[in-house]
Design an enzyme around this catalytic site. Structure first.
Site, PDB file in Angstrom:
ATOM      1  N   ASP A  17       0.826  -1.218   0.000  1.00 24.31           N
ATOM      2  CA  ASP A  17       0.000   0.000   0.000  1.00 24.31           C
ATOM      3  C   ASP A  17       0.859   1.268   0.000  1.00 24.31           C
ATOM      4  O   ASP A  17       1.787   1.401   0.805  1.00 24.31           O
ATOM      5  CB  ASP A  17      -0.888   0.024   1.246  1.00 24.31           C
ATOM      6  CG  ASP A  17      -1.781  -1.208   1.357  1.00 24.31           C
ATOM      7  OD1 ASP A  17      -1.420  -2.261   0.815  1.00 24.31           O
ATOM      8  OD2 ASP A  17      -2.830  -1.105   2.009  1.00 24.31           O
ATOM      9  N   HIS A  19      -0.658   4.674  -0.260  1.00 22.00           N
ATOM     10  CA  HIS A  19      -1.399   5.662   0.540  1.00 22.00           C
ATOM     11  C   HIS A  19      -0.919   7.109   0.353  1.00 22.00           C
ATOM     12  O   HIS A  19      -0.657   7.822   1.321  1.00 22.00           O
ATOM     13  CB  HIS A  19      -1.345   5.295   2.018  1.00 22.00           C
ATOM     14  CG  HIS A  19      -2.419   4.322   2.421  1.00 22.00           C
ATOM     15  ND1 HIS A  19      -3.761   4.566   2.241  1.00 22.00           N
ATOM     16  CD2 HIS A  19      -2.335   3.083   2.985  1.00 22.00           C
ATOM     17  CE1 HIS A  19      -4.459   3.536   2.696  1.00 22.00           C
ATOM     18  NE2 HIS A  19      -3.625   2.612   3.134  1.00 22.00           N
ATOM     19  N   ARG A  55      -4.488   9.518   3.353  1.00 28.94           N
ATOM     20  CA  ARG A  55      -3.480   9.615   4.420  1.00 28.94           C
ATOM     21  C   ARG A  55      -2.262  10.430   4.008  1.00 28.94           C
ATOM     22  O   ARG A  55      -1.948  11.421   4.634  1.00 28.94           O
ATOM     23  CB  ARG A  55      -3.079   8.232   4.948  1.00 28.94           C
ATOM     24  CG  ARG A  55      -4.255   7.507   5.559  1.00 28.94           C
ATOM     25  CD  ARG A  55      -3.870   6.255   6.322  1.00 28.94           C
ATOM     26  NE  ARG A  55      -5.075   5.628   6.842  1.00 28.94           N
ATOM     27  CZ  ARG A  55      -5.334   4.337   6.864  1.00 28.94           C
ATOM     28  NH1 ARG A  55      -4.417   3.485   6.431  1.00 28.94           N
ATOM     29  NH2 ARG A  55      -6.469   3.884   7.335  1.00 28.94           N
ATOM     30  N   ASN A  84      -9.583  -1.028  -0.585  1.00 29.42           N
ATOM     31  CA  ASN A  84     -10.853  -0.493  -0.085  1.00 29.42           C
ATOM     32  C   ASN A  84     -10.899   1.028  -0.178  1.00 29.42           C
ATOM     33  O   ASN A  84     -11.945   1.625  -0.455  1.00 29.42           O
ATOM     34  CB  ASN A  84     -11.108  -0.967   1.351  1.00 29.42           C
ATOM     35  CG  ASN A  84      -9.997  -0.618   2.320  1.00 29.42           C
ATOM     36  OD1 ASN A  84      -8.815  -0.759   2.005  1.00 29.42           O
ATOM     37  ND2 ASN A  84     -10.349  -0.198   3.520  1.00 29.42           N
ATOM     38  N   HIS A  85      -9.750   1.694  -0.021  1.00 31.12           N
ATOM     39  CA  HIS A  85      -9.718   3.151  -0.153  1.00 31.12           C
ATOM     40  C   HIS A  85      -9.968   3.572  -1.602  1.00 31.12           C
ATOM     41  O   HIS A  85     -10.667   4.562  -1.861  1.00 31.12           O
ATOM     42  CB  HIS A  85      -8.364   3.693   0.320  1.00 31.12           C
ATOM     43  CG  HIS A  85      -8.208   3.675   1.807  1.00 31.12           C
ATOM     44  ND1 HIS A  85      -8.282   4.819   2.582  1.00 31.12           N
ATOM     45  CD2 HIS A  85      -7.985   2.659   2.667  1.00 31.12           C
ATOM     46  CE1 HIS A  85      -8.103   4.500   3.857  1.00 31.12           C
ATOM     47  NE2 HIS A  85      -7.916   3.185   3.936  1.00 31.12           N
ATOM     48  N   ARG A 136     -19.183   7.255   2.894  1.00 35.50           N
ATOM     49  CA  ARG A 136     -18.347   7.177   4.102  1.00 35.50           C
ATOM     50  C   ARG A 136     -16.996   7.852   3.862  1.00 35.50           C
ATOM     51  O   ARG A 136     -16.464   8.549   4.722  1.00 35.50           O
ATOM     52  CB  ARG A 136     -18.110   5.716   4.499  1.00 35.50           C
ATOM     53  CG  ARG A 136     -19.351   4.952   4.898  1.00 35.50           C
ATOM     54  CD  ARG A 136     -19.011   3.516   5.241  1.00 35.50           C
ATOM     55  NE  ARG A 136     -18.371   3.417   6.546  1.00 35.50           N
ATOM     56  CZ  ARG A 136     -17.324   2.640   6.804  1.00 35.50           C
ATOM     57  NH1 ARG A 136     -16.766   1.908   5.848  1.00 35.50           N
ATOM     58  NH2 ARG A 136     -16.815   2.589   8.023  1.00 35.50           N
ATOM     59  N   HIS A 217      -6.655  -7.462  -2.286  1.00 36.24           N
ATOM     60  CA  HIS A 217      -6.180  -6.434  -1.356  1.00 36.24           C
ATOM     61  C   HIS A 217      -6.133  -6.880   0.100  1.00 36.24           C
ATOM     62  O   HIS A 217      -5.128  -6.682   0.785  1.00 36.24           O
ATOM     63  CB  HIS A 217      -7.032  -5.170  -1.480  1.00 36.24           C
ATOM     64  CG  HIS A 217      -6.587  -4.071  -0.565  1.00 36.24           C
ATOM     65  ND1 HIS A 217      -5.353  -3.467  -0.679  1.00 36.24           N
ATOM     66  CD2 HIS A 217      -7.195  -3.474   0.502  1.00 36.24           C
ATOM     67  CE1 HIS A 217      -5.217  -2.544   0.263  1.00 36.24           C
ATOM     68  NE2 HIS A 217      -6.321  -2.538   0.996  1.00 36.24           N
ATOM     69  N   LYS A 242     -20.144  -3.663   1.480  1.00 37.23           N
ATOM     70  CA  LYS A 242     -18.785  -3.759   2.035  1.00 37.23           C
ATOM     71  C   LYS A 242     -18.162  -5.047   1.521  1.00 37.23           C
ATOM     72  O   LYS A 242     -18.646  -6.135   1.828  1.00 37.23           O
ATOM     73  CB  LYS A 242     -18.827  -3.762   3.557  1.00 37.23           C
ATOM     74  CG  LYS A 242     -17.444  -3.779   4.187  1.00 37.23           C
ATOM     75  CD  LYS A 242     -17.524  -3.834   5.711  1.00 37.23           C
ATOM     76  CE  LYS A 242     -16.132  -3.911   6.308  1.00 37.23           C
ATOM     77  NZ  LYS A 242     -16.158  -4.176   7.755  1.00 37.23           N
TER      78      LYS A 242
END
Length: 313
Positions: A17, A19, A55, A84-85, A136, A217, A242
């Site tokens: 990841d 990020h 992030r 998921n991000h 979300r 992932h 989800k």
């Protein structure tokens, strides 16, 4: 007459990841390039394990870098998994395929509606038919401190504020839809939820093994039929509010027993740790923390490369 030597197993590189940290991405790419013989690197299969955004401050630059790789390294094979991000980012931009049964995305909100107030789900322009994770992702969480990670939330449950800001808009603004370039939208829309490779070699204590490799992932659920899971993931079935294989934790940690019949590597990121046990590879040392490294694994050797490695010239 002696038999010709076996050809070298092809190289498969799995990158954890990122990020939103473009300097880490550039450094790990440079370290991979310097650690691997040139012809092998130029023909390697490179699998990015997802979570390119949030992030860190540089999501836009990270995606710029990734989008350019196929033209910079035309002989490599590049696989970009959705994390998921990334799924949530794509959901906010209305890039996900519609549920195959024709139901609206709003049907998926009901199961998690008890969290709506605390997480401050997005209710601005375009929310009416937005996948749950998009709402979300762009929401404004009321609780400021994440007790699990011991960090402050950055805008939302997903720490999405830096992604908005990397495109020049404030967190939670519907203007992000216009601010994201078409090339980035295509990248996000094309992300796969699972990737399979045949004939991947891995060096183990018992020698070199030829395996099937499944890259996803977070992992595969142990108690759900694998064929069913793979079907859902390949179809990118967005009726699921989800996706456990992209966002689960304990439920996706182990390799499902039904895969033990033939050797199968399962490689993931997501879990904010480096965990290598048999054929279960979890490559996410950074977890999106500023002071932790991005890691990659090279197969078949299982050599770990980090962005922080200082390599001799």
């Amino acid at each position: 007459m002696s038999e010709p030597p076996n050809p070298k197993p092809r190289l498969v590189i799995c990158v954890g990841d990122i990020h939103g940290f473009v300097t880490k991405l550039k450094n790990i790419w440079s370290n991979l390039e310097r650690s691997i013989e040139r012809s092998e690197f130029e023909t390697a299969t490179v699998i990015f394990l997802g979570d390119y955004c949030d992030r860190g401050p540089d999501t836009r630059l990270v995606i710029d870098f990734l989008v350019a790789l196929p033209s910079r390294y035309p002989r490599q094979k590049h696989v970009f998994l959705s994390g998921n991000h990334d799924l949530a980012f794509a959901a906010f931009l209305h890039l996900l395929p519609p549920p195959p049964d024709g139901s609206p995305f709003s049907d998926g909100w009901k199961e998690y509606s008890a969290s709506e107030d605390r997480e401050g789900w997005f209710g601005g322009e375009g929310f009416e038919n937005m996948h749950l994770q998009g709402r979300r992702w762009s929401g404004k969480i009321k609780v400021k401190y994440n007790t699990v990670k011991e960090t402050e939330y950055q805008g939302s449950i997903y720490d999405a504020r830096p992604t908005f800001e990397s495109y020049g808009v404030p967190h939670g603004s519907a203007d992000l839809v216009k601010a994201v370039p078409d090339e980035h939208k295509k990248f996000l829309a094309d992300l796969v939820w699972v990737h399979e490779e045949d004939d991947v070699f891995i060096n183990t204590e018992d020698g070199s093994k030829c395996c099937k490799l499944i890259a996803v992932h977070a992992g595969l659920e142990k108690r759900v039929d694998v064929k069913e899971q793979l079907q859902l993931l390949k179809a990118r079935n967005t009726r699921v509010p989800k996706v456990e294989a992209l966002s689960g934790r304990k439920s996706v940690w182990d390799i499902p027993e039904e895969l033990s019949a033939s050797p199968t590597i399962i490689v993931s990121g997501h879990h904010a740790k480096l965990h290598i046990e048999g054929l279960r590879l979890i490559i996410d040392e950074g977890g999106g923390f500023k002071d932790k490294p991005v890691a990659a694994i090279i197969l078949p050797s299982q050599k770990i490369i980090r962005d922080t490695d200082v390599l001799a010239e």
